[in-house]
Design an enzyme around this catalytic site. Structure first.
Site, short mmCIF file in Angstrom:
data_model
loop_
_atom_site.label_atom_id
_atom_site.label_comp_id
_atom_site.label_asym_id
_atom_site.label_seq_id
_atom_site.Cartn_x
_atom_site.Cartn_y
_atom_site.Cartn_z
N SER A 142 0.53 -1.14 0.03
CA SER A 142 -0.01 0.09 0.05
C SER A 142 0.92 1.19 -0.07
O SER A 142 0.01 2.30 -0.47
CB SER A 142 -0.92 0.23 1.25
N HIS A 186 -5.53 -4.34 -1.08
CA HIS A 186 -5.53 -3.14 -2.10
C HIS A 186 -5.58 -3.49 -3.58
O HIS A 186 -5.40 -2.77 -4.34
CB HIS A 186 -3.98 -2.48 -1.75
N LYS A 206 -12.35 -1.14 1.12
CA LYS A 206 -11.59 -0.06 0.37
C LYS A 206 -12.24 -0.01 -0.88
O LYS A 206 -13.37 0.83 -1.15
CB LYS A 206 -10.05 -0.61 0.08
N1 PMP Z 1 -3.92 -5.27 5.11
C1 PMP Z 1 -3.47 -4.27 4.36
C2 PMP Z 1 -2.22 -4.40 3.43
C3 PMP Z 1 -3.75 -2.70 4.58
O1 PMP Z 1 -3.55 -1.62 4.20
C4 PMP Z 1 -5.06 -2.79 5.45
C5 PMP Z 1 -5.62 -1.21 5.92
N2 PMP Z 1 -4.95 -0.17 5.68
C6 PMP Z 1 -5.54 -3.75 6.16
C7 PMP Z 1 -4.92 -5.06 5.81
C8 PMP Z 1 -6.56 -3.70 7.09
O2 PMP Z 1 -7.79 -3.45 6.22
P1 PMP Z 1 -9.20 -2.86 6.96
O3 PMP Z 1 -9.15 -1.41 6.72
O4 PMP Z 1 -10.44 -3.39 6.25
O5 PMP Z 1 -9.13 -3.12 8.35
#
Ligand code: PMP
Length: 407
Positions: free
Chosen positions: A188, A216, A247
């Site tokens: 990300s 992502h 997302k």
């Molecule tokens: N995995 C990754 C790679 C993320 O970037 C994120 C959120 N930033 C999550 C898991 C967590 O997902 P959520 O926002 O649905 O809790």
């Protein structure tokens, strides 16, 4: 100990280091994404959001909203219990079936967020499989790291996306030792993509399971929005695919998709699944509508990719430095925490543009950045404003530019 003194001194330290987090207070305007209003000084002002993870604007899509309204009217607000005790509604079961189908897996299991799904599923698998060693990519998300730590399983951190290091670590373990390789598809912060096929080849060679975070990528890549593994024809080679509904799908919640027995195992042993109230049925219904829509429609994915390419080209044309990568994430590099926050503040106050600064510890010191996430809903005029504002602020802060692309 004086607890209040301790809290306030810790916060002062964060401020001194330039790492204190300040949140923009937004009011989303339904039907007008990515435009919203930002609160400040007792008033609100219009703002264009350039850092949302509602990548496709599905959080305001009519089919998602109508499914949520409908479920709210049918079922009321909450689920009424944990999944175990009265909180499993028909909407949850239908959503799990949609997700299993999306990833070509036998089953799927919902959690209250992507964070919880990683924490609970990795914690359970690594903790309950006797002797399991977790091989974790160095840039894995905090939720994976916490889940692995919580499991107390032995772990080996391999250099980010480095197949040679991964293989050396796999080869150092006995072939019959249980192993779990945990990694992401799209990372990300840098927007780079893992060599999934090669990792699967190594997993086969060394008898390891694979756990792939596609948070992502789901909704965004692959013919039906199944993520990078779908795009590359690799879904059946991954043991567990993990994703979010918060997302590209625009709602909230997380999940894993895997074999029937693996999902049943996590369902039966993961405290983060068992001992918490289930997602509201309206959330499950909205997410299912979103997943269904993006399975059938490629329009949003096409427009998204086109807008990303357009923003990159425009940044290149004025020499604003950004990381080249094969994904939709555009990290604009500032390389200084104070300047990064300063530019973000000025973008908001003077230009009505909201991009949250990304500083240490989310990224290494010296790589502070503005992480831009274009959406199909950003207009040409939005892009003009963004590029013009960045150009002006780059000059004002005397930041280096890239060599300009040939005109
Ligand atoms: N995995 C990754 C790679 C993320 O970037 C994120 C959120 N930033 C999550 C898991 C967590 O997902 P959520 O926002 O649905 O809790």
């Amino acid at each position: 100990m004086n607890y209040e003194d301790f809290f306030s001194a810790s916060l002062d330290q964060l401020r001194d280091d330039g790492n204190y987090r300040v949140f923009a207070e937004l009011e989303r305007q339904c039907g007008d994404f990515p435009h919203a209003r930002a609160h400040g000084n007792g008033d609100t002002a219009p703002v264009t959001i350039w850092c949302s993870n509602d990548y496709l604007g599905m959080g305001q899509h009519p089919s998602v909203l109508s499914a949520m309204h409908n479920a709210l009217d049918r079922c009321g607000a909450g689920a009424g219990g944990t999944r175990n005790i009265s909180g499993t509604t028909h909407d949850h079961v239908q959503l799990e079936a949609e997700l299993a189908d999306l990833h070509g897996k036998e089953d799927a299991l919902l959690f209250t967020s992507g964070y919880v799904s990683n924490w609970a599923a990795l914690g359970t698998l690594a903790g309950k499989i006797p002797g399991c060693v977790v091989l974790s990519d160095a840039l894995n998300h905090a939720s994976m790291i916490e889940g692995i730590r919580h499991s107390k399983a032995a772990r080996m951190i391999w250099k980010h996306n480095d197949l040679v290091d991964l293989e050396a670590k796999l080869a150092s373990l006995p072939l019959n030792q249980p192993k779990l390789i945990a990694f992401e598809s799209v990372y990300s912060m840098d927007g780079d993509i893992a060599p999934i096929k090669e990792i699967c080849d190594l997993a086969d060679k060394y008898n390891a399971m694979t756990y792939l975070d596609e948070v992502h990528a789901v909704g965004l890549y692959g013919p039906r929005g199944g993520g990078i593994a779908e795009r590359e024809g690799l879904m059946d080679r991954i043991t567990v695919i993990e994703g979010t509904l918060g997302k590209a799908f625009g709602v909230v919640g997380g999940y894993i998709a895997a074999s029937t027995d693996l999902c049943d195992f996590v369902r039966s042993f993961a405290s983060g699944f068992i001992f918490t109230t289930a997602l509201p049925p309206a959330v499950a219904a909205g997410a299912a509508a979103s997943v269904r829509h993006l399975k059938a429609s490629t329009t949003e994915r096409g427009e998204h990719q086109a807008r990303v390419a357009d923003v990159r080209a425009r940044l290149d044309a004025v020499g604003i430095p950004h990381v080249e990568n094969p994904s939709h994430i555009i990290p604009v590099m500032v390389g200084d925490p104070v300047k990064c926050k300063y530019i973000s503040d000025l973008l908001l106050c003077d230009y009505g543009i909201y991009i949250q600064p990304i500083n240490y510890p989310t990224v290494p010191k010296g790589t502070e950045r503005l992480r831009i996430t274009p959406s199909p809903a950003h207009s040409e005029a939005d892009v003009d404003c963004l590029v013009g504002a960045l150009e002006a602020l780059w000059a004002q802060c005397e930041l280096a530019r890239m060599p300009m692309a040939a005109q």
